[in-house]
Design a protein around this motif. Structure first.
Motif, mmCIF file in Angstrom:
data_model
loop_
_atom_site.group_PDB
_atom_site.id
_atom_site.type_symbol
_atom_site.label_atom_id
_atom_site.label_comp_id
_atom_site.label_asym_id
_atom_site.label_seq_id
_atom_site.Cartn_x
_atom_site.Cartn_y
_atom_site.Cartn_z
ATOM 1 N N GLY A 55 39.676 129.690 64.368
ATOM 2 C CA GLY A 55 39.787 129.228 62.995
ATOM 3 C C GLY A 55 39.364 130.284 62.005
ATOM 4 N N ARG A 56 38.948 129.823 60.830
ATOM 5 C CA ARG A 56 38.617 130.732 59.735
ATOM 6 C C ARG A 56 37.205 130.457 59.232
ATOM 7 N N VAL A 57 36.440 131.497 59.033
ATOM 8 C CA VAL A 57 35.093 131.374 58.485
ATOM 9 C C VAL A 57 35.194 130.978 57.017
ATOM 10 N N ILE A 58 34.470 129.926 56.643
ATOM 11 C CA ILE A 58 34.480 129.545 55.232
ATOM 12 C C ILE A 58 33.109 129.654 54.578
ATOM 13 N N ILE A 96 49.005 136.768 67.643
ATOM 14 C CA ILE A 96 49.132 135.444 68.259
ATOM 15 C C ILE A 96 48.630 134.397 67.274
ATOM 16 N N ASN A 97 49.020 133.143 67.502
ATOM 17 C CA ASN A 97 48.584 132.091 66.592
ATOM 18 C C ASN A 97 47.239 131.517 67.022
ATOM 19 N N VAL A 121 46.504 128.534 68.098
ATOM 20 C CA VAL A 121 46.572 127.745 69.332
ATOM 21 C C VAL A 121 46.403 128.655 70.542
ATOM 22 N N GLN A 122 47.099 129.773 70.557
ATOM 23 C CA GLN A 122 46.959 130.721 71.664
ATOM 24 C C GLN A 122 45.553 131.312 71.707
ATOM 25 N N ALA A 123 44.991 131.622 70.542
ATOM 26 C CA ALA A 123 43.641 132.197 70.503
ATOM 27 C C ALA A 123 42.608 131.228 71.049
ATOM 28 N N ALA A 124 42.767 129.940 70.745
ATOM 29 C CA ALA A 124 41.810 128.942 71.220
ATOM 30 C C ALA A 124 41.862 128.775 72.735
ATOM 31 N N LYS A 143 47.736 123.256 61.237
ATOM 32 C CA LYS A 143 48.853 124.160 61.481
ATOM 33 C C LYS A 143 48.743 125.377 60.550
ATOM 34 N N MET A 144 48.852 126.553 61.152
ATOM 35 C CA MET A 144 48.819 127.800 60.380
ATOM 36 C C MET A 144 49.766 128.793 61.021
#
Length: 355
Positions: free
Chosen positions: A102-105, A150-151, A153-156, A352-353
């Motif tokens: 994900g993304r750090v917020i 990669i997206n 989903v693949q990273a996770a 979704k990203m």
């Protein structure tokens, strides 16, 4: 939010709220799959819970995807009983999920490795779990920059399974070029990464799993495949330099027959009686037959995740994703893992990203 939250946290959240698009315009709650009692996957439920606040050396991640591991299945059921140590009556972690992308917020006051907006992935099993949610706090040492190309989903799909494969083959197995390697339970997350890594190092690889997964084993590079229902690899007369076992259901006395002198057997998972018997017998087998029987203790770390980030970015390795599930389908994802239906990784897609 906690009225005692730090000034730094308040400033970051005020700065990031417009960009983060928090659920319903709120900054105090999120959707998460929770459970309060051990049991089958149907004890999981979708619930609104407070968004966590990062401690000094933590970051807050907006979770885009999280993958399911066999450990989630074990923790959910509270089996084996070792998973209930210190948590006999109710689960230690109310929200499961160790692998996230994900993304750090937001960042804690002492966090320095990442900043808001950074794309990350990691294994949270060493710092509190919580991935089956829209937001999670994580120790920054558990995280690695997301691989480019990669997206989410693949990273996770990478963190825990890939690191287990690496530590089993490289560290405990001391894999060398030209060795004959067998991977038992090769069709899941650990196995599909292990096959690809072993082939990169120049090993001859045999993968063992159910007939439904054999095409997947060939697709990721296995030289030979065995349907465990039709052939017992410990009884076919072939010996291996290294056996990496994700299933762990064979007798140690059968396993040693399948190893060459000087060979290594590395157990990643399996029933507790088999683990205990292996540990008891290991010193004697090492002394009298020159064969090592070992148990791998998982050590999540961003250094090993970095190895996989580089391999994925270079195109040498591809995460295998069986299926994407919605957050409210987490129970089905865990059920599929527990029943051995998943080829590669089961991934829960939360947001979704694009790449």
């Amino acid at each position: 939010m906690d009225k005692h939250m730090s000034i730094e946290w308040r400033m970051i959240m005020e700065e990031e709220t417009n960009q983060a698009e928090l659920p319903g315009g709120q900054i105090n709650s999120m959707n998460a799959m929770v459970y309060d009692t051990y049991g089958t996957p149907d004890v999981l439920r979708l619930e609104k819970v407070p968004i966590p606040v990062p401690k000094d050396q933590e970051v807050l991640i907006e979770v885009y995807a999280t993958s399911v591991n066999s450990w989630d299945w074990d923790l959910l059921r509270g089996k084996p009983l070792v998973n209930r140590i210190g948590a006999a009556r109710q689960p230690r972690y109310r929200i499961l999920g160790a692998d996230v992308a994900g993304r750090v917020i937001a960042v804690g006051a002492s966090a320095t490795r990442f900043k808001p907006g950074d794309e990350v992935f990691g294994d949270l099993s060493g710092c509190g779990w919580g991935g089956f949610a829209e937001y999670v706090c994580a120790a920054e040492k558990a995280l690695t920059p997301k691989p480019a190309g990669i997206n989410y989903v693949q990273a996770a799909a990478i963190p825990q399974a890939a690191v287990l494969a690496l530590q089993g083959l490289r560290d405990r197995g001391e894999l060398q070029k030209g060795q004959r390697v067998l991977i038992n339970g090769a069709g899941g997350g650990v196995g599909t990464f292990a096959i690809q890594y072993a082939k990169l190092l120049g090993a001859e690889v045999t993968g063992v799993d159910s007939a439904e997964k054999l095409d997947t084993l060939h697709a990721v590079g296995a030289d030979y495949v065995l349907d465990y229902r039709k052939a017992n690899f410990t009884a076919v007369g072939v010996q291996y330099d290294l056996i990496l076992d994700v299933i762990g259901k064979h007798s140690v006395f059968a396993l040693k027959r399948a190893l060459v002198s000087g060979g290594r057997y590395v157990m990643i998972g399996g029933p507790m009686p088999h683990i205990l018997l292996n540990l008891i017998c290991a010193p004697f087998i090492a002394k009298f037959e020159h064969k090592k029987i070992m148990l791998l203790i998982h050590k999540p770390n961003h250094e090993d995740q970095e190895v996989w980030r580089e391999l994925v970015e270079s195109g040498h390795v591809l995460p295998i994703v069986h299926r994407e599930y919605a957050l409210n389908e987490a129970a089905q994802a865990i059920q599929d893992i527990g029943e051995g239906r998943v080829k590669g990784k089961a991934v829960i897609s939360i947001k979704k990203m694009d790449l």
